[in-house]
Scaffold this motif. Structure first.
Motif, mmCIF file in Angstrom:
data_model
loop_
_atom_site.group_PDB
_atom_site.id
_atom_site.type_symbol
_atom_site.label_atom_id
_atom_site.label_comp_id
_atom_site.label_asym_id
_atom_site.label_seq_id
_atom_site.Cartn_x
_atom_site.Cartn_y
_atom_site.Cartn_z
ATOM 1 N N LEU A 240 8.665 10.220 -1.638
ATOM 2 C CA LEU A 240 9.448 9.601 -0.564
ATOM 3 C C LEU A 240 8.589 8.898 0.484
ATOM 4 O O LEU A 240 8.990 7.860 1.020
ATOM 5 N N ALA A 241 7.423 9.436 0.806
ATOM 6 C CA ALA A 241 6.577 8.801 1.817
ATOM 7 C C ALA A 241 6.163 7.403 1.386
ATOM 8 O O ALA A 241 6.171 6.455 2.190
ATOM 9 N N ASP A 242 5.820 7.252 0.105
ATOM 10 C CA ASP A 242 5.413 5.935 -0.386
ATOM 11 C C ASP A 242 6.581 4.969 -0.416
ATOM 12 O O ASP A 242 6.419 3.772 -0.111
ATOM 13 N N LYS A 243 7.771 5.440 -0.788
ATOM 14 C CA LYS A 243 8.943 4.556 -0.813
ATOM 15 C C LYS A 243 9.251 4.043 0.593
ATOM 16 O O LYS A 243 9.498 2.848 0.793
ATOM 17 N N LYS A 244 9.255 4.946 1.545
ATOM 18 C CA LYS A 244 9.565 4.563 2.927
ATOM 19 C C LYS A 244 8.537 3.566 3.457
ATOM 20 O O LYS A 244 8.888 2.530 4.037
ATOM 21 N N GLY B 88 6.538 1.151 -7.173
ATOM 22 C CA GLY B 88 5.898 2.371 -7.632
ATOM 23 C C GLY B 88 5.584 3.338 -6.509
ATOM 24 O O GLY B 88 5.856 3.074 -5.334
ATOM 25 N N HIS B 89 4.998 4.462 -6.879
ATOM 26 C CA HIS B 89 4.601 5.483 -5.912
ATOM 27 C C HIS B 89 3.575 6.397 -6.561
ATOM 28 O O HIS B 89 3.549 6.554 -7.782
ATOM 29 N N LYS C 122 0.830 -1.189 0.000
ATOM 30 C CA LYS C 122 0.000 0.000 0.000
ATOM 31 C C LYS C 122 0.877 1.256 0.000
ATOM 32 O O LYS C 122 1.995 1.262 0.517
ATOM 33 N N ALA C 123 0.329 2.320 -0.578
ATOM 34 C CA ALA C 123 0.974 3.618 -0.483
ATOM 35 C C ALA C 123 0.805 4.152 0.926
ATOM 36 O O ALA C 123 0.119 3.552 1.767
ATOM 37 N N ALA C 124 1.413 5.299 1.200
ATOM 38 C CA ALA C 124 1.356 5.871 2.546
ATOM 39 C C ALA C 124 -0.053 6.271 2.956
ATOM 40 O O ALA C 124 -0.315 6.488 4.143
ATOM 41 N N ASP C 125 -0.991 6.337 1.985
ATOM 42 C CA ASP C 125 -2.380 6.625 2.348
ATOM 43 C C ASP C 125 -3.110 5.391 2.852
ATOM 44 O O ASP C 125 -4.274 5.463 3.266
ATOM 45 N N GLY C 126 -2.460 4.237 2.796
ATOM 46 C CA GLY C 126 -3.055 3.006 3.289
ATOM 47 C C GLY C 126 -4.081 2.390 2.371
ATOM 48 O O GLY C 126 -4.676 1.357 2.704
ATOM 49 N N VAL C 127 -4.287 2.986 1.207
ATOM 50 C CA VAL C 127 -5.338 2.521 0.298
ATOM 51 C C VAL C 127 -4.800 2.196 -1.095
ATOM 52 O O VAL C 127 -5.081 1.134 -1.655
#
Length: 872
Positions: A661-665, A636-637, A573-578
């Motif tokens: 960067l948030a999604d990568k982390k 991806g991100h 999941k991306a940093a948005d959790g969705v």
């Protein structure tokens, strides 16, 4: 950034690397070793598996990678085709004749007979299994074909199985009239001609036009008179010319991506061609009576400079036109037309917006009216217009606009000449095609749904059927996998033609579209794969998509003998959790699940392409890096790919520095929670171009600079304010302001949503204004892209910077400015310049990869491999 290329959807084997100079504040393991013991191989705390890594170097794999997918070359307008194929048994040319029952495949010629005759003619030995050519050109009669070996052109006659020499190839000579011109791969009216051909013919070949010394000339075949039809052509305001200067030779070498050495010539370099005539990119009307041309004015565009220090006997200054974001003096586009019988070309005023661009110039019916798409400089509005050539009258057929993002128009296609046309739009948030009446006015959607209709592959003007490629429609599949569909022009009969959970895309067909439709449309030649499934090439029924026969399967035999294993695919999941993100993971081939491995991610931020491979690829540099003892991933991100929704694609609009960067982390953290063999205390990141920019940002911006411990940054556009104007303004956003507000607006980042995602907020004093054709002299374009330089004081971990000193894509000034900021901030970092290298690093690929591996081995494994100047 390799944006044309750029683009990175097509990975080169010579990807990334650089040299590291001094040992930075290293890992805990290295610090414990001490400065003396680190020099000895026996003292390395956790040695990388250099033996395994060396086994999978680019050089070692080159000979055993073989052909991936069938690339059909059709014989005229028939469905029969030939292709070149290489596997462990050698290289061969195959002829395939399809049929409803599957078709027949056989050798195009006897390789033993050809090799024998080639040996006798050339006086050099050749083997039947490894012939010295991979491309051939058929004669129009299809009774013979030609090929080139060592600058000599040979001709093989099929019926008699005999070979003859046609003599040495003349540099830049036009294609012989009896040869078949292979137009597969695109090129519309007025597009690229055969190599060396300076004549741009109209449809019936009764006239042609050419350019010489910036001006246009027309030749009427009936009289054979050459008439000059323009007189004001000049440098940087040209209709076309051949630049024979040394500067042109240097730029041609850079465009080739290779290392420039004294005396070498790139095949694309025309500096030594004494014939000044060239083929202009004019677009002829279907009736052959008129043509149009987009003329670009760069006279006021400022120059950028590089110095080739390796040139002999003295370093050479290289200069080229280059526009930067927000500049007043940029390239300007003009529409020029000519009607046979007129004395000269004429300009038609189609101005609507200041600094607008013109694209997709075409003639829908005849030479009376030309159509063109104009786009405003912020690239948030487009206008499709029709121009009466005689009067200059303009009729707007449709307009499209957006806020908080940028438009990405595609070429217009017609269901039939003079009939309805297809327009691509993301007005629903998804890229779809819409049917418009010939004179404008939307009739109906051609495609619908929440997926991406990516391109028009083919149109049957008789049946008005359309073949469309797209992504994200098939349930249960990775969203980037491409499929081919057929739909009637009225929107009915939508049919999937290449079912199967795979990526059905190759480098085949026009503009790299998937699954080649045969000339009669009875068959589809489809090559499909996934990262965990090698390529398979098949013949499908054109009506149903049913597989009729298998043509070839990629040969991995030799790779597997070395221990090769497919990469593993995953989703997180991306940093948005969705939002679902997709990735690939490479493990060491001697993987031990009881051990802990550092994890390294390869990155490229996009947004024109995402640094994540969908179809099968060996991905040599990433695979080799993993063999040292790392888990290597690409994932991806949000904001990374145009193949999903508009919201996904333009997530980073207004903040072209940190949005990914948030999604990568978070992706790496999820993998760490999922797999106990991943060590989240040892995380590395690397990338080239935009990936170099993103890598440096990861080690400079809190809180990511605490998470990412080692970064390897190559040729990064660390300061997008000195990167090219078109890309930066398109992807970051630019603000239209009144000139009186320009000083206040200088700090404006541009683009709505910037503040929401961490980008600079809008400056209230810089009021956005509406632009039109009446206020061009009263407005200014404002942009300020956040830079890595601003974050230099935050550097943590180990960061290496590199650039080629002849990079005319991402100027080395971007990397040098960041280095300067780090020095002023009293930060330790590693810095390397590759002499004579442009953006691609092609000349030092193996060295690049070795230095990259040593850097990560040192700082994540505590393996100080660089004991001295010797590379073992």
């Amino acid at each position: 950034m390799v944006h044309a290329v750029r683009r990175f959807g097509r990975w080169t084997a010579t990807l990334l690397a650089l040299a590291a100079a001094s040992a930075a504040s290293g890992s805990v393991a290295q610090a414990q070793l001490g400065p003396q013991s680190t020099q000895a191989d026996e003292g390395r705390a956790n040695k990388g598996n250099w033996t395994l890594a060396n086994r999978f170097s680019t050089a070692a794999l080159r000979a055993i990678s073989y052909t991936q997918a069938v690339q059909p070359r059709f014989l005229g307008q028939t469905d029969s085709m030939y292709y070149n194929w290489k596997d462990r048994n050698g290289n061969r040319f195959m002829l395939f004749v399809p049929s409803p029952t599957g078709g027949t495949k056989r050798l195009l010629f006897d390789p033993a007979k050809l090799a024998e005759q080639l040996t006798m003619l050339s006086k050099k030995p050749y083997d039947a299994t490894n012939l010295p050519f991979q491309t051939i050109t058929f004669l129009k009669s299809h009774k013979a074909f030609r090929f080139t070996v060592d600058t000599v052109r040979y001709e093989w006659t099929l019926a008699t199985e005999t070979l003859k020499s046609n003599g040495r190839v003349v540099r830049n000579a036009p294609t012989p009239v009896d040869e078949e011109v292979n137009t597969q791969g695109g090129g519309g009216p007025g597009g690229g001609g055969a190599r060396g051909e300076f004549r741009n013919y109209n449809k019936d070949s009764s006239a042609f036009v050419f350019a010489r010394m910036h001006n246009l000339y027309i030749v009427e075949k009936s009289s054979n008179d050459t008439v000059q039809i323009s007189t004001d052509g000049a440098m940087d305001y040209s209709f076309g010319y051949r630049d024979t200067t040394e500067n042109a030779r240097q730029l041609a070498a850079l465009a080739g991506g290779g290392q420039q050495t004294d005396g070498e010539q790139d095949d694309t370099d025309d500096a030594n061609n004494r014939d000044q005539r060239i083929r202009p990119n004019v677009s002829w009307s279907p009736d052959g009576k008129s043509f149009a041309f987009v003329r670009r004015d760069q006279r006021k565009v400022k120059e950028l400079f590089l110095v080739n220090v390796l040139a002999q006997p003295r370093p050479v200054l290289i200069h080229y036109k280059y526009t930067m974001p927000g500049e007043e003096d940029v390239t300007r586009s003009e529409l020029w037309t000519y009607r046979r019988g007129d004395k000269a070309v004429k300009q038609i005023n189609v101005a609507k917006w200041k600094d607008q661009s013109l694209m997709n110039v075409h003639w829908p019916v005849n030479g009376d009216k030309v159509r063109v798409v104009r786009r405003d400089r912020p690239q948030r509005a487009v206008d499709f217009i029709e121009v009466d050539v005689a009067t200059g009258a303009i009729k707007s057929l449709l307009a499209d606009a957006i806020e908080g993002a940028a438009l990405e128009p595609k070429n217009i296609a017609y269901l039939k000449q003079g009939g309805d046309f297809l327009w691509w739009s993301q007005k629903t948030g998804w890229g779809m095609y819409y049917v418009y009446g010939f004179d404008g006015g939307e009739k109906r959607p051609l495609t619908t749904g929440q997926w991406n209709a990516n391109s028009i592959v083919k149109i049957d003007s008789t049946t008005q059927q359309v073949w469309v490629s797209g992504q994200g429609r098939e349930a249960g599949e990775q969203l980037y996998q491409t499929h081919l569909y057929r739909v009637n022009g009225d929107g009915t009969g939508f049919t999937l033609l290449d079912a199967g959970n795979a990526h059905h895309a190759t480098t085949l067909g026009e503009n790299g579209t998937p699954s080649v439709v045969s000339p009669t449309k009875r068959y589809i030649y489809d090559s499909f794969s996934r990262m965990d499934m090698p390529f398979k090439s098949v013949l499908r029924d054109g009506a149903t998509g049913r597989i009729l026969s298998t043509l070839e399967e990629m040969d991995l035999t030799k790779l597997k003998e070395l221990g090769f294993k497919n990469a593993e695919t995953f989703s997180v999941k991306a940093a948005d959790g969705v939002t679902e993100l997709y990735g690939n993971m490479w493990k060491p081939f001697d993987f031990d699940s009881t051990k802990k491995y550092p994890i390294i991610t390869y990155v490229y931020p996009g947004p024109q392409t995402e640094g994540m491979t969908t179809g099968f690829s060996v991905r040599g540099p990433l695979m080799q890096l993993a063999q040292l003892g790392f888990i290597v991933i690409e994932v991806g991100h949000r904001g990374g790919s145009p193949l999903r929704s508009l919201a996904y694609h333009r997530y980073g609009y207004g903040n072209m520095r940190d949005y990914a960067l948030a999604d990568k982390k978070y992706a790496i953290e999820q993998l760490g929670a999922r797999h106990k063999f991943i060590d989240l205390d040892k995380v590395g990141i690397f990338g080239h171009s935009g990936g170099g920019f993103m890598t440096a940002a990861a080690l400079l911006l809190p809180p990511y600079n605490e998470f990412f411990k080692v970064g390897w940054s190559e040729s990064g556009n660390h300061d997008n304010n000195i990167y090219n104007q078109n890309w930066s303004e398109w992807n970051h956003g630019v603000k239209v302001i009144a000139k009186a507000d320009s000083a206040a607006g200088a700090v404006r980042a541009g683009g709505t949503g910037a503040a929401r995602r961490g980008g600079p907020a809008a400056n209230a004093a810089a009021r956005e204004v509406v632009q039109d054709s009446t206020n061009a002299d009263k407005i200014k374009f404002d942009i300020r892209v956040p830079t890595n330089d601003e974050l230099a004081g935050n550097l943590k971990g180990n960061l290496a910077l590199a650039t080629g000193d002849l990079d005319n894509n991402v100027h080395p000034g971007g990397t040098i400015r960041l280095a300067n900021a780090l020095i002023k901030a009293n930060k330790r970092f590693d810095f390397f310049i590759y002499p004579g290298e442009p953006h691609g690093y092609r000349g030092t690929g193996p060295y690049n990869q070795r230095m990259l591996m040593e850097y990560f081995a040192e700082h994540l494994l505590g393996d100080y491999y660089r004991g001295n100047g010797e590379i073992k």
